[in-house]
Motif scaffolding. Structure first.
Motif, PDB file in Angstrom:
ATOM      1  N   LEU A 210       0.823  -1.217   0.000  1.00 44.21           N
ATOM      2  CA  LEU A 210       0.000   0.000   0.000  1.00 44.21           C
ATOM      3  C   LEU A 210       0.852   1.260   0.000  1.00 44.21           C
ATOM      4  O   LEU A 210       0.371   2.336  -0.390  1.00 44.21           O
ATOM      5  CB  LEU A 210      -0.927   0.008   1.223  1.00 44.21           C
ATOM      6  CG  LEU A 210      -2.116  -0.979   1.174  1.00 44.21           C
ATOM      7  CD1 LEU A 210      -2.804  -1.038   2.533  1.00 44.21           C
ATOM      8  CD2 LEU A 210      -3.109  -0.550   0.092  1.00 44.21           C
ATOM      9  N   ASP A 211       2.105   1.160   0.422  1.00 47.73           N
ATOM     10  CA  ASP A 211       2.998   2.322   0.460  1.00 47.73           C
ATOM     11  C   ASP A 211       3.756   2.528  -0.843  1.00 47.73           C
ATOM     12  O   ASP A 211       4.547   3.485  -0.951  1.00 47.73           O
ATOM     13  CB  ASP A 211       4.008   2.171   1.613  1.00 47.73           C
ATOM     14  CG  ASP A 211       3.365   2.384   2.969  1.00 47.73           C
ATOM     15  OD1 ASP A 211       2.304   3.045   3.021  1.00 47.73           O
ATOM     16  OD2 ASP A 211       3.910   1.885   3.976  1.00 47.73           O
ATOM     17  N   ARG A 212       3.542   1.694  -1.817  1.00 46.53           N
ATOM     18  CA  ARG A 212       4.281   1.818  -3.070  1.00 46.53           C
ATOM     19  C   ARG A 212       3.716   2.950  -3.928  1.00 46.53           C
ATOM     20  O   ARG A 212       2.563   3.357  -3.789  1.00 46.53           O
ATOM     21  CB  ARG A 212       4.253   0.492  -3.844  1.00 46.53           C
ATOM     22  CG  ARG A 212       4.968  -0.644  -3.120  1.00 46.53           C
ATOM     23  CD  ARG A 212       5.142  -1.848  -4.005  1.00 46.53           C
ATOM     24  NE  ARG A 212       5.785  -2.950  -3.302  1.00 46.53           N
ATOM     25  CZ  ARG A 212       7.107  -3.081  -3.138  1.00 46.53           C
ATOM     26  NH1 ARG A 212       7.924  -2.163  -3.653  1.00 46.53           N
ATOM     27  NH2 ARG A 212       7.604  -4.107  -2.481  1.00 46.53           N
ATOM     28  N   ASP A 213       4.560   3.410  -4.844  1.00 50.03           N
ATOM     29  CA  ASP A 213       4.207   4.575  -5.652  1.00 50.03           C
ATOM     30  C   ASP A 213       3.001   4.320  -6.552  1.00 50.03           C
ATOM     31  O   ASP A 213       2.172   5.212  -6.756  1.00 50.03           O
ATOM     32  CB  ASP A 213       5.411   5.001  -6.512  1.00 50.03           C
ATOM     33  CG  ASP A 213       6.552   5.558  -5.672  1.00 50.03           C
ATOM     34  OD1 ASP A 213       6.270   6.015  -4.548  1.00 50.03           O
ATOM     35  OD2 ASP A 213       7.707   5.517  -6.139  1.00 50.03           O
ATOM     36  N   TYR A 214       2.896   3.100  -7.096  1.00 50.42           N
ATOM     37  CA  TYR A 214       1.807   2.856  -8.045  1.00 50.42           C
ATOM     38  C   TYR A 214       0.442   2.945  -7.363  1.00 50.42           C
ATOM     39  O   TYR A 214      -0.561   3.295  -7.993  1.00 50.42           O
ATOM     40  CB  TYR A 214       1.984   1.505  -8.738  1.00 50.42           C
ATOM     41  CG  TYR A 214       1.585   0.300  -7.933  1.00 50.42           C
ATOM     42  CD1 TYR A 214       0.275  -0.173  -7.959  1.00 50.42           C
ATOM     43  CD2 TYR A 214       2.525  -0.390  -7.154  1.00 50.42           C
ATOM     44  CE1 TYR A 214      -0.091  -1.286  -7.228  1.00 50.42           C
ATOM     45  CE2 TYR A 214       2.160  -1.497  -6.432  1.00 50.42           C
ATOM     46  CZ  TYR A 214       0.859  -1.945  -6.471  1.00 50.42           C
ATOM     47  OH  TYR A 214       0.497  -3.041  -5.750  1.00 50.42           O
ATOM     48  N   VAL A 215       0.400   2.642  -6.049  1.00 51.85           N
ATOM     49  CA  VAL A 215      -0.862   2.743  -5.316  1.00 51.85           C
ATOM     50  C   VAL A 215      -1.245   4.209  -5.148  1.00 51.85           C
ATOM     51  O   VAL A 215      -2.405   4.597  -5.360  1.00 51.85           O
ATOM     52  CB  VAL A 215      -0.753   2.047  -3.946  1.00 51.85           C
ATOM     53  CG1 VAL A 215      -2.030   2.250  -3.131  1.00 51.85           C
ATOM     54  CG2 VAL A 215      -0.471   0.558  -4.130  1.00 51.85           C
ATOM     55  N   ARG A 216      -0.274   5.030  -4.794  1.00 45.91           N
ATOM     56  CA  ARG A 216      -0.558   6.466  -4.647  1.00 45.91           C
ATOM     57  C   ARG A 216      -0.953   7.079  -5.988  1.00 45.91           C
ATOM     58  O   ARG A 216      -1.843   7.930  -6.063  1.00 45.91           O
ATOM     59  CB  ARG A 216       0.667   7.177  -4.061  1.00 45.91           C
ATOM     60  CG  ARG A 216       0.894   6.886  -2.585  1.00 45.91           C
ATOM     61  CD  ARG A 216       1.948   7.813  -2.005  1.00 45.91           C
ATOM     62  NE  ARG A 216       3.277   7.478  -2.515  1.00 45.91           N
ATOM     63  CZ  ARG A 216       4.120   6.663  -1.901  1.00 45.91           C
ATOM     64  NH1 ARG A 216       3.767   6.093  -0.759  1.00 45.91           N
ATOM     65  NH2 ARG A 216       5.306   6.407  -2.405  1.00 45.91           N
ATOM     66  N   THR A 217      -0.303   6.617  -7.064  1.00 42.37           N
ATOM     67  CA  THR A 217      -0.644   7.145  -8.392  1.00 42.37           C
ATOM     68  C   THR A 217      -2.066   6.748  -8.785  1.00 42.37           C
ATOM     69  O   THR A 217      -2.825   7.570  -9.324  1.00 42.37           O
ATOM     70  CB  THR A 217       0.344   6.602  -9.435  1.00 42.37           C
ATOM     71  OG1 THR A 217       1.677   6.989  -9.073  1.00 42.37           O
ATOM     72  CG2 THR A 217       0.016   7.128 -10.821  1.00 42.37           C
ATOM     73  N   ARG A 219      -4.559   5.998  -6.782  1.00 40.80           N
ATOM     74  CA  ARG A 219      -5.519   6.745  -5.970  1.00 40.80           C
ATOM     75  C   ARG A 219      -5.615   8.189  -6.424  1.00 40.80           C
ATOM     76  O   ARG A 219      -6.702   8.786  -6.475  1.00 40.80           O
ATOM     77  CB  ARG A 219      -5.115   6.684  -4.499  1.00 40.80           C
ATOM     78  CG  ARG A 219      -5.367   5.336  -3.843  1.00 40.80           C
ATOM     79  CD  ARG A 219      -4.904   5.327  -2.406  1.00 40.80           C
ATOM     80  NE  ARG A 219      -5.284   4.094  -1.719  1.00 40.80           N
ATOM     81  CZ  ARG A 219      -4.921   3.797  -0.474  1.00 40.80           C
ATOM     82  NH1 ARG A 219      -4.162   4.653   0.221  1.00 40.80           N
ATOM     83  NH2 ARG A 219      -5.321   2.659   0.077  1.00 40.80           N
ATOM     84  N   GLY A 220      -4.458   8.765  -6.767  1.00 44.33           N
ATOM     85  CA  GLY A 220      -4.463  10.147  -7.261  1.00 44.33           C
ATOM     86  C   GLY A 220      -5.183  10.282  -8.585  1.00 44.33           C
ATOM     87  O   GLY A 220      -5.723  11.352  -8.906  1.00 44.33           O
ATOM     88  N   PRO A 225     -10.590   3.018  -3.963  1.00 43.81           N
ATOM     89  CA  PRO A 225      -9.666   2.186  -3.174  1.00 43.81           C
ATOM     90  C   PRO A 225      -9.949   0.685  -3.278  1.00 43.81           C
ATOM     91  O   PRO A 225      -9.021  -0.127  -3.272  1.00 43.81           O
ATOM     92  CB  PRO A 225      -9.889   2.688  -1.742  1.00 43.81           C
ATOM     93  CG  PRO A 225     -10.343   4.095  -1.913  1.00 43.81           C
ATOM     94  CD  PRO A 225     -11.151   4.121  -3.182  1.00 43.81           C
ATOM     95  N   VAL A 228      -8.333  -0.523  -6.442  1.00 43.85           N
ATOM     96  CA  VAL A 228      -6.869  -0.554  -6.317  1.00 43.85           C
ATOM     97  C   VAL A 228      -6.423  -1.765  -5.501  1.00 43.85           C
ATOM     98  O   VAL A 228      -5.509  -2.507  -5.891  1.00 43.85           O
ATOM     99  CB  VAL A 228      -6.358   0.752  -5.669  1.00 43.85           C
ATOM    100  CG1 VAL A 228      -4.845   0.672  -5.479  1.00 43.85           C
ATOM    101  CG2 VAL A 228      -6.719   1.946  -6.527  1.00 43.85           C
TER     102      VAL A 228
END
Length: 318
Positions: A210-217, A219-220, A225, A228
């Protein structure tokens, strides 16, 4: 690719299997009880009759002679016979093993369902109330042995509240509902410690993912959620838990032997305990060897599944 890797793994397991056979056989030779004396414990026999019995069953042969005879029997698909009844060990195991496998499979299903749900919820709500509660529960589960959980379940759900039977086995062919009732408490006793361990592993893997960049991307970008987590996070996060699943299944098989005795189930545990009491080396050797080889096969299957699920591991192994 997968077939080639499977061939390599199978070849690498040959020394391990031979080592297991040698270890099991060697341990049984340290018994100070004479099997011949144990067989005729309740019958008056002379020393000559005991010597004749040992000669007929090869009990007085040197260690290595008995070992190679044992290996020869395994190669032929045999494991010897009971000294007292003459029944083949293979026949005894074929009768008891299905129940142990049923108990192991049911315990595994319960453990995986609980671990998947609790681990996912704990990771999504990390450091909040649900996460804290689940972490306390899993800590208790890791610390509690299966036999202690079995005692509590029998007290709560079989004695104080007679919902489930505590010492009865019903064949699934006779009544599936009855079988499920008779196996629920033993399966829960096995499943809870494993579920607690797997929950912690799944939570850690989920948090890292969940802390990886692709998850933040994602969600952004406006993805929900649930989408994802369901499409990407779970698939990637479950690779590490899958790698350790084989060891946990082996623990389930070993624990089932103890739990069967507590719930009076006619599985591998019962024939092993009876064989130890009656000093039947062939039965003990066959039962222990069967469980050990089952552990090896399960880990091999989990390794193959891990290679299929993780392309990086597959390419690294090749």
């Amino acid at each position: 690719m997968v077939l080639r890797l499977l061939g390599r793994r199978v070849i690498s397991l040959v020394p391990l299997v031979l080592g297991i056979i040698l270890f099991v056989f060697t341990v049984m030779q340290f018994s100070k009880t004479d099997p011949a004396v144990a067989v005729f414990a309740d019958a008056p026999v002379s020393a000559d009759q005991l010597d004749q019995f040992r000669e007929e069953h090869g009990l007085n042969q040197p260690f290595f002679v008995k070992y190679f005879v044992f290996v020869g029997l395994i190669i032929q698909g045999q494991l010897g016979k009971s000294l007292a009844t003459g029944e083949t060990v293979v026949n005894m195991i074929s009768t008891a093993l299905p129940l142990t496998l049923q108990l192991t499979f049911l315990g595994l299903v319960i453990a995986l369902v609980l671990a998947f749900i609790l681990g996912t919820v704990s990771a999504i709500y990390r450091d909040r109330a649900p996460d804290q509660i689940i972490r306390v529960i899993t800590l208790l589960g890791v610390a509690a042995p299966s036999f202690w959980i079995a005692l509590l379940l029998v007290q709560w759900l079989a004695i104080e509240n007679p919902i489930f039977p505590s010492s009865r086995y019903i064949n699934p062919g006779d009544s599936f509902t009855g079988w499920l009732q008779s196996m629920t408490l033993p399966a829960l006793s096995l499943a809870f410690p494993i579920a607690a361990q797997m929950t912690r592993i799944i939570r850690t893997s989920m948090v890292e993912e969940l802390d990886r960049d692709y998850v933040r991307t994602a969600r952004g970008g406006g993805l929900h959620p649930v989408v994802v987590v369901g499409r990407n996070v779970l698939r990637n996060a479950l690779i590490n838990p899958l790698n350790v699943l084989g060891l946990r299944v082996g623990y389930l098989m070993g624990g089932a032997v103890v739990i069967e005795q507590m719930f009076n189930l006619p599985g591998m545990g019962q024939i092993m305990i009876d064989a130890v009491k009656n000093n039947e080396p062939a039965i003990v050797q066959g039962a222990v060897l069967t469980i050990a080889l089952g552990f090896v096969v399960i880990n091999l299957v989990v390794d193959i599944l891990s290679m299929i699920a993780n392309p990086r591991l597959r390419s690294h192994t090749s």
